[in-house]
Scaffold this motif. Structure first.
Motif, PDB file in Angstrom:
ATOM      1  N   LYS A   8       0.842  -1.192   0.000  1.00 51.48           N
ATOM      2  CA  LYS A   8       0.000   0.000   0.000  1.00 51.48           C
ATOM      3  C   LYS A   8       0.882   1.249   0.000  1.00 51.48           C
ATOM      4  CE  LYS A   8      -3.385   2.241   3.083  1.00 51.48           C
ATOM      5  NZ  LYS A   8      -4.105   2.093   4.370  1.00 51.48           N
ATOM      6  N   THR A  35      -1.228  -1.763  -3.589  1.00 47.91           N
ATOM      7  CA  THR A  35      -2.487  -2.444  -3.256  1.00 47.91           C
ATOM      8  C   THR A  35      -3.616  -1.445  -3.030  1.00 47.91           C
ATOM      9  OG1 THR A  35      -1.862  -2.530  -0.913  1.00 47.91           O
ATOM     10  CG2 THR A  35      -1.318  -4.444  -2.277  1.00 47.91           C
ATOM     11  N   ARG A  36      -3.398  -0.219  -3.419  1.00 47.47           N
ATOM     12  CA  ARG A  36      -4.429   0.809  -3.530  1.00 47.47           C
ATOM     13  C   ARG A  36      -4.125   1.598  -4.793  1.00 47.47           C
ATOM     14  NH1 ARG A  36      -6.432  -1.524   0.196  1.00 47.47           N
ATOM     15  NH2 ARG A  36      -7.511  -0.678   2.013  1.00 47.47           N
ATOM     16  N   PRO A  75      -3.527  -7.326   1.997  1.00 49.73           N
ATOM     17  CA  PRO A  75      -4.912  -6.854   2.066  1.00 49.73           C
ATOM     18  C   PRO A  75      -5.900  -8.014   2.006  1.00 49.73           C
ATOM     19  CG  PRO A  75      -3.964  -6.410  -0.099  1.00 49.73           C
ATOM     20  CD  PRO A  75      -2.851  -6.928   0.752  1.00 49.73           C
TER      21      PRO A  75
END
Length: 337
Positions: A8, A35-36, A75
């Motif tokens: 992230k 991851t975003r 995540p």
């Protein structure tokens, strides 16, 4: 050799710092897949179909032929991956993994050994990689020349019940450090002492705040059980004296008499803050010794090498660590001193 970092893009900078270090240890061979979403198009796609966005990321990760995949946390929105020995997971932020959640990873490390029980309960014994603590980034965390006379103490951090107790004790005793973070506008403390609070700043701007102060306070959030947070390493590299809440294991990284001043309860914090502000030469000596220690042992180059243990031979990793540190030192006129 190809490495993949899956992480992230934190505001705190951890993924960016590790990515920079990995690119120095394995030049030209590292990709970072966040991851975003980080682009406007990605954010729109994420908002429309979060599940689909993660499914597509999962497919890319699963097909990736990198020699090693390094994850910073995992995540839960990401579908389960097939187990692979070359997947390395670095857990931070109070991990409490569910049964089977760690199965995709060949090695699992954590930043806070206080959570080792929860992690080992969800992991095969041979996959536990031990502690990998936080560190500092040479490109970001370096001393700044003071802009005028240095002020007293500062605290950079976000709201937390334990921090509330310590700050309340300081205010009651007549000490008013500058507090930077999301206390600004969002806590009763702000409305009682508005001149002592500022909103959160970028990682790059923190150095200017530390450069204007004699002392940094570090009150750990409740989630920290052992060791320490990112701030202790960063402030050591910034060259500011520190008064740090003592946690078990902190002594593995710093000498708690010669490099840091520590406290364990409210009264001790108040007393030691007054003592250090009244003894600037002692504070400077603490800061100098802590900076020497962090430069020698606690950069993210060191953490990258720890995470890559077993991916490359130990002798190769040692050589690349020394080369990375030498390159940076040379570029800065010998900063690793």
């Amino acid at each position: 050799m190809k490495l993949l970092l899956v992480a992230k893009p934190w505001r705190g900078g951890l993924a960016d710092y590790l990515y920079q270090a990995l690119t120095e240890i394995v030049p030209g061979s590292v990709e970072w897949w966040p991851t975003r979403p980080v682009t406007l198009g990605g954010r729109l796609a994420f908002a429309r179909d979060k599940k689909g966005w993660y499914a597509r990321l999962w497919e890319r990760i699963d097909r990736c032929a990198a020699e090693a995949q390094i994850f910073i946390n995992y995540p839960r929105e990401l579908p389960p991956l097939a187990p692979r020995k070359n997947r390395i997971l670095w857990l931070t932020d109070g991990p409490r993994p569910r049964p089977g959640e760690l199965d995709p990873f060949g090695r699992v490390c954590l930043s806070d050994p206080g959570y080792v029980g929860e992690v080992k309960a969800a992991l095969a014994a041979e996959s536990f990689g031990g502690e990998v603590s936080f560190g500092y980034c040479p490109a970001v965390h370096a001393p700044r020349a003071p802009e005028g006379r240095r002020e007293g103490a500062c605290f950079i951090g976000n709201r937390d019940p334990k921090r509330d107790r310590y700050l309340a004790a300081l205010f009651q005793a007549g000490h008013f450090p500058l507090v930077v973070g999301n206390y600004f506008l969002h806590h009763p403390f702000f409305w009682r002492h508005p001149l002592n609070f500022r909103p959160a700043v970028s990682n790059q701007a923190m150095g200017r705040i530390y450069g204007r102060h004699q002392l940094s306070l570090n009150i750990h959030a409740e989630v920290v059980r052992e060791g320490t947070n990112m701030r202790t390493f960063e402030c050591a590299a910034y060259g500011i004296a520190q008064l740090v809440e003592k946690r078990p294991g902190l002594e593995r990284f710093f000498d708690l008499e010669r490099e840091l001043a520590v406290f364990s309860e409210e009264t001790e914090l108040v007393e030691k803050l007054a003592e250090l502000l009244a003894a600037p030469e002692r504070a400077k000596a603490l800061a100098h010794r802590a900076r020497q220690r962090v430069l020698a042992e606690h950069s993210y180059y060191h953490r990258a090498v720890q995470l890559l243990d077993g991916v490359l031979p130990a002798a190769v990793l040692r050589g690349r660590l020394q080369a990375a540190m030498a390159r940076w030192s040379s570029s800065q006129g010998g900063s690793f001193r």
